[in-house]
Scaffold this motif. Structure first.
Motif, PDB file in Angstrom:
ATOM      1  N   UNK A   1       1.063  -1.399  -0.048  1.00 15.04           N
ATOM      2  CA  UNK A   1       0.366   0.144  -0.140  1.00 15.04           C
ATOM      3  C   UNK A   1       0.759   1.314   0.163  1.00 15.04           C
ATOM      4  N   UNK A   2       0.058   2.751   0.316  1.00 13.39           N
ATOM      5  CA  UNK A   2       1.093   3.733   0.150  1.00 13.39           C
ATOM      6  C   UNK A   2       2.114   3.683   0.716  1.00 13.39           C
ATOM      7  N   UNK A   3       2.461   3.062   2.809  1.00  9.35           N
ATOM      8  CA  UNK A   3       2.904   2.776   3.201  1.00  9.35           C
ATOM      9  C   UNK A   3       3.961   2.030   3.404  1.00  9.35           C
ATOM     10  N   UNK A   4       3.734   0.894   2.518  1.00  9.38           N
ATOM     11  CA  UNK A   4       5.516   0.229   1.588  1.00  9.38           C
ATOM     12  C   UNK A   4       5.008  -0.832   0.782  1.00  9.38           C
ATOM     13  N   UNK A   5       5.534   0.450  -0.363  1.00 14.86           N
ATOM     14  CA  UNK A   5       5.334   0.093  -1.586  1.00 14.86           C
ATOM     15  C   UNK A   5       5.824  -1.638  -1.645  1.00 14.86           C
ATOM     16  N   UNK A   6       5.357  -1.550  -3.180  1.00 18.79           N
ATOM     17  CA  UNK A   6       6.490  -3.381  -3.709  1.00 18.79           C
ATOM     18  C   UNK A   6       5.406  -4.404  -2.549  1.00 18.79           C
ATOM     19  N   UNK A   7       6.081  -5.454  -2.726  1.00 19.97           N
ATOM     20  CA  UNK A   7       5.358  -6.476  -1.334  1.00 19.97           C
ATOM     21  C   UNK A   7       5.762  -6.458  -0.779  1.00 19.97           C
ATOM     22  N   UNK A   8       5.882  -5.958  -0.161  1.00 19.84           N
ATOM     23  CA  UNK A   8       6.434  -6.421   1.850  1.00 19.84           C
ATOM     24  C   UNK A   8       6.339  -6.918   2.111  1.00 19.84           C
ATOM     25  N   UNK A   9       5.249  -8.716   1.951  1.00 19.96           N
ATOM     26  CA  UNK A   9       5.292  -9.918   2.447  1.00 19.96           C
ATOM     27  C   UNK A   9       7.095 -11.203   2.218  1.00 19.96           C
ATOM     28  N   UNK A  10       6.358 -12.135   3.289  1.00 18.83           N
ATOM     29  CA  UNK A  10       7.850 -12.864   2.673  1.00 18.83           C
ATOM     30  C   UNK A  10       6.956 -13.520   1.827  1.00 18.83           C
ATOM     31  N   UNK A  11       8.324 -13.468   1.070  1.00 14.09           N
ATOM     32  CA  UNK A  11       8.456 -13.105  -1.006  1.00 14.09           C
ATOM     33  C   UNK A  11       9.454 -15.180  -0.865  1.00 14.09           C
TER      34      UNK A  11
ATOM     35  N   UNK B   1      -2.193  -6.665   7.040  1.00  9.84           N
ATOM     36  CA  UNK B   1      -2.337  -5.573   7.699  1.00  9.84           C
ATOM     37  C   UNK B   1      -2.209  -4.113   7.760  1.00  9.84           C
ATOM     38  N   UNK B   2      -3.405  -3.290   7.455  1.00 11.96           N
ATOM     39  CA  UNK B   2      -2.661  -1.955   5.968  1.00 11.96           C
ATOM     40  C   UNK B   2      -2.027  -1.499   7.381  1.00 11.96           C
ATOM     41  N   UNK B   3      -1.201  -0.837   6.683  1.00 11.89           N
ATOM     42  CA  UNK B   3      -0.886  -0.102   7.383  1.00 11.89           C
ATOM     43  C   UNK B   3      -1.027   1.799   7.277  1.00 11.89           C
ATOM     44  N   UNK B   4      -1.369   2.128   8.071  1.00  8.98           N
ATOM     45  CA  UNK B   4      -2.238   3.371   7.498  1.00  8.98           C
ATOM     46  C   UNK B   4      -1.739   5.044   8.309  1.00  8.98           C
ATOM     47  N   UNK B   5      -0.688   4.593   9.045  1.00  4.44           N
ATOM     48  CA  UNK B   5       0.467   5.900   9.732  1.00  4.44           C
ATOM     49  C   UNK B   5       2.164   5.614  10.186  1.00  4.44           C
ATOM     50  N   UNK B   6       2.427   4.728   9.535  1.00  3.07           N
ATOM     51  CA  UNK B   6       3.774   4.361   9.718  1.00  3.07           C
ATOM     52  C   UNK B   6       4.318   3.272   8.736  1.00  3.07           C
ATOM     53  N   UNK B   7       5.194   2.588   8.324  1.00  2.00           N
ATOM     54  CA  UNK B   7       5.592   2.103   7.090  1.00  2.00           C
ATOM     55  C   UNK B   7       7.395   2.060   7.834  1.00  2.00           C
ATOM     56  N   UNK B   8       7.767   1.873   6.154  1.00  2.00           N
ATOM     57  CA  UNK B   8       9.849   1.818   6.508  1.00  2.00           C
ATOM     58  C   UNK B   8      10.176   2.601   6.482  1.00  2.00           C
ATOM     59  N   UNK B   9       9.600   4.384   7.262  1.00  6.26           N
ATOM     60  CA  UNK B   9      10.129   5.398   8.253  1.00  6.26           C
ATOM     61  C   UNK B   9      10.747   5.235   9.216  1.00  6.26           C
ATOM     62  N   UNK B  10       9.475   4.472  10.305  1.00  2.00           N
ATOM     63  CA  UNK B  10       9.567   3.599  11.539  1.00  2.00           C
ATOM     64  C   UNK B  10       8.884   2.264  11.136  1.00  2.00           C
ATOM     65  N   UNK B  11       9.839   1.598  11.020  1.00  3.92           N
ATOM     66  CA  UNK B  11       9.154  -0.178  10.914  1.00  3.92           C
ATOM     67  C   UNK B  11       8.202  -0.330  12.199  1.00  3.92           C
ATOM     68  N   UNK B  12       9.001  -0.076  13.977  1.00  8.06           N
ATOM     69  CA  UNK B  12       8.266  -0.440  14.266  1.00  8.06           C
ATOM     70  C   UNK B  12       7.154  -0.305  15.155  1.00  8.06           C
ATOM     71  N   UNK B  13       6.504   1.324  14.288  1.00  9.29           N
ATOM     72  CA  UNK B  13       5.554   1.224  14.517  1.00  9.29           C
ATOM     73  C   UNK B  13       4.049  -0.838  13.750  1.00  9.29           C
TER      74      UNK B  13
ATOM     75  N   UNK C   1       4.485  -2.742  14.928  1.00  8.28           N
ATOM     76  CA  UNK C   1       3.373  -3.802  16.148  1.00  8.28           C
ATOM     77  C   UNK C   1       2.158  -3.450  16.674  1.00  8.28           C
ATOM     78  N   UNK C   2       2.380  -2.010  16.368  1.00  8.55           N
ATOM     79  CA  UNK C   2       0.947  -1.591  16.331  1.00  8.55           C
ATOM     80  C   UNK C   2      -0.098  -1.363  15.998  1.00  8.55           C
ATOM     81  N   UNK C   3       0.106  -0.952  14.600  1.00 12.19           N
ATOM     82  CA  UNK C   3      -1.041  -1.270  13.402  1.00 12.19           C
ATOM     83  C   UNK C   3      -0.952  -2.834  13.017  1.00 12.19           C
ATOM     84  N   UNK C   4       0.091  -3.969  13.215  1.00 17.18           N
ATOM     85  CA  UNK C   4      -0.527  -5.557  13.448  1.00 17.18           C
ATOM     86  C   UNK C   4      -1.274  -5.835  13.774  1.00 17.18           C
ATOM     87  N   UNK C   5      -1.841  -5.106  15.205  1.00 23.15           N
ATOM     88  CA  UNK C   5      -2.887  -6.291  16.081  1.00 23.15           C
ATOM     89  C   UNK C   5      -4.550  -5.744  16.115  1.00 23.15           C
TER      90      UNK C   5
END
Length: 347
Positions: free
Chosen positions: A65-75, A93-105, A107-111
């Motif tokens: 998606x917008x925050x994670x371009x490409x295919x970020x999953x296990x390939x 899970x969708x990443x609406x607020x974080x992404x590569x610039x703050x991957x620690x986020x 764990x928050x959005x994945x819940x």
């Protein structure tokens, strides 16, 4: 006619009231790159830990998606098949607020990807399960998180606010009682006095409740921090700044679990493989060696160079020989620096 004797019903104990849940959802976050390989070690150790079937493993992957371009999953297909065979369930899970610039986020959005209203435990992917999670007396109404941490935040500036002013400003921002969060056995203005966790694990009765508040607090701190934080960096510490506030808001704290189980005899948050070899107990190293020994596992894991070098070609043993586990440097950074100086650092 004689009256029948009646016996008083025993009062329900706290243990009886806190029923063991039928199932618990264990979540790690993984995606292409290093995390997918760490997920393999977690799943292998989880499968061989003796943990009962009521603990179900979920691997959460960020959706494209917008925050994670490409295919970020296990390939890696072999890796994905192995994780499925080990009993893992994949969720996105969708990443609406974080992404590569703050991957620690993540764990928050994945819940939000976990089933609502069911107890969960989040673990950082760089964790090994050493023994059955059934041995941990979780009370999912009283959350806590990892106390295996150093005083990494805040970093006090000369003439700037101290620990009390900084932490109290955050509790005040969210209408939380600051005084009840303190460990009064520790001296004033010493970092251990203040509620502070490593985000290597945490748990609660509902991932959506926890995730909503975690996201609310993290975004509020990021977008409108109290003025006492003007000199403080929130990268990469944002999740660990918000986490104690969330746990305190839900009635949890530092004493919710007995010591020595998580981050002890049941799990190990090793962080990176060189640190595992340098400082962890023999039980941890033996677990790592055992779960990675089967040929079909070795064939897959050798495709990741740090595992090939550290686990299978003996570089980990060389790192282990550099340190005395009974006399380790006090700071983790000193351990890292010594490994790097020897040319053995890999991640």
């Amino acid at each position: 006619m004689a009256r029948k004797k009646t016996t008083a019903k025993p009062k329900a104990t706290a243990a009886a009231k806190s029923a063991v849940p039928d199932h618990v959802n264990v979540m790690i976050v993984a995606q292409a790159g290093r995390l997918q390989w760490e997920a393999a070690l977690f799943a292998l150790s989880f499968a061989q830990s003796g943990t009962s079937k009521r603990f179900r493993l979920f691997i959460a992957e960020p959706a494209e998606g917008f925050k994670w371009p490409g295919e970020p999953g296990i390939r890696n297909n072999e890796l994905r098949e192995m994780l499925t065979e080990l009993g893992a369930t994949f969720v996105t899970f969708e990443t609406h607020h974080f992404g590569p610039t703050y991957p620690y986020g993540n764990k928050i959005e994945a819940l939000k990807a976990l089933p609502k209203g069911e107890p969960f435990i989040f673990f950082d992917t760089d964790t090994l399960v050493l023994d059955a999670l059934d041995k941990v007396p979780f009370d999912f109404d009283k959350p806590t998180a990892s106390l295996r941490r150093e005083g990494t935040w805040p970093v006090l500036e000369l003439y700037g606010p101290g620990y009390t002013d900084i932490w109290k400003s955050l509790y005040d921002k969210f209408g939380l009682k600051f005084e009840s969060s303190l460990d009064l056995s520790q001296p004033d203005e010493y970092w251990r006095r203040y509620l502070y966790f490593n985000a290597g694990f945490f748990y609660y009765r509902c991932p959506h409740e926890f995730g909503d508040k975690f996201l609310e607090y993290a975004l509020a701190i990021l977008k409108d921090p109290p003025r006492e934080l003007v000199c403080q960096s929130l990268d990469p510490w944002l999740d660990q700044v918000a986490l104690p506030l969330v746990i305190h808001a839900f009635g949890g704290g530092r004493d919710a679990l007995p010591e020595g189980l998580l981050d002890g005899s049941v799990t190990c948050h090793y962080r990176v493989i060189p640190l595992l070899y340098a400082r962890e107990d023999d039980k941890v190293v033996n677990t790592l060696q055992a779960i990675t020994a089967p040929n079909k596992i070795k064939k897959i894991l050798k495709n990741y160079d740090p595992y090939k070098r550290m686990i299978y070609q003996g570089r980990g043993d060389k790192v282990r020989a550099m340190f005395d586990r009974n006399d380790l440097p006090r700071k983790e950074q000193a351990i890292r620096n010594r490994i790097k100086s020897a040319g053995f650092w890999m991640r």
